[in-house]
Design an enzyme around this catalytic site. Sequence first.
Site, short mmCIF file in Angstrom:
data_model
loop_
_atom_site.label_atom_id
_atom_site.label_comp_id
_atom_site.label_asym_id
_atom_site.label_seq_id
_atom_site.Cartn_x
_atom_site.Cartn_y
_atom_site.Cartn_z
N TYR A 6 -17.32 9.85 -6.72
CA TYR A 6 -18.08 10.21 -7.94
C TYR A 6 -17.21 9.66 -9.21
O TYR A 6 -17.80 8.81 -10.02
CB TYR A 6 -18.29 11.81 -8.06
CG TYR A 6 -18.77 12.07 -9.69
CD1 TYR A 6 -19.95 11.57 -10.06
CD2 TYR A 6 -17.95 12.83 -10.35
CE1 TYR A 6 -20.41 11.76 -11.34
CE2 TYR A 6 -18.41 13.34 -11.71
CZ TYR A 6 -19.70 12.91 -12.28
OH TYR A 6 -19.99 13.10 -13.48
N THR A 40 -17.50 10.86 -17.22
CA THR A 40 -16.86 12.09 -16.69
C THR A 40 -15.46 12.34 -16.67
O THR A 40 -14.65 11.33 -16.49
CB THR A 40 -17.30 12.35 -15.00
OG1 THR A 40 -16.63 13.55 -14.62
CG2 THR A 40 -16.94 11.21 -14.52
#
Length: 330
Positions: free
Chosen positions: A142, A117
């Site tokens: 995250y 990501t």
Amino acid sequence: MAVLVTGGAGYIGSHMLWSLIDAKEDVVVIDRLSTGFEWALPPEAPFYKGDIADLELLSTIFASHDIDSVIHFAGSVVVPESVAKPLYYYENNTAKSRTLIEAAVNAGVKYFVFSSTAAVYGTPSDSAPVGEMAPLRPESPYGSSKLMTEIMLRDTAMAHDFTFTILRYFNVAGADINGRSGQSTAGATHLIKVACEAALGKRDGVDVYGADYPTVDGTCVRDFIHVNDLANAHLKALMRMRLGGGSIVANCGYGRGFSVFDVIASVKKVSGNDFPVRIVDRRKGDAVSVIANPAVAFEQLEWTPEYDDLSFIVKTSLDWEAHLSRRNLR
């Protein structure tokens, strides 16, 4: 040889499966169906319902299929949730990935594509497109959980006959151009998904989390990539490794950004429907502006985007939302 796809019943994973099948690849799927749907799986794909932390199940899968590659999507992806539940994200995204990597190495798997990501970058120091060598400063658990898995892959490749491709996604959106899959999770937080639901009356409007950021219109800016283009980048990565290409990290985006207000305006225009927009407090963990420099993907993967138009991304998303309503799939 077969490709094991983790999280293959989910949004991006299901698109990847269809791309692999279109390319005449043999595929195998593992998914615990926490957010995915069994109906989203191609019928040709052998499916194992379970967790990637289940070593016994992984051993069965690797023993039963001639797998040379893993494409790893399984994991949790909601930034605010990660801020509230950091230890869950470090377990589900990091610890379980370690188990999967170990099982793959023990089974002699040579190629591994990892769904990472742009959150590993945090907020870049300037507005220029961010390249892979930019400082890695995740601002949420995250992003940190994904970065930890990247580090594990790097170290594993140094110790074993093992090649990886890390693909750092920017904002994935849209639905399969052939109508076979799309973002189907109830309560999804993806902006285009939320706005399309509002346009079709499935939500009572869209919340904008902060309109006082240092951007042109005060809202966060993101680089949106169509999910079919993203799946194709994975396919290119797999083929490159099989032909002897070494381990690389590559951004997956288009190199230009759209603000939250830009996206909302596009959804209203394409749908022809208006809906309420509410300005609410900022969310923790949201970066201000993140735009990809996709040069590595263009050059190393020989990847050329085909669907890099915001209106087209929105249209496929709206079409999929209408399909879900007609089929009562959720």
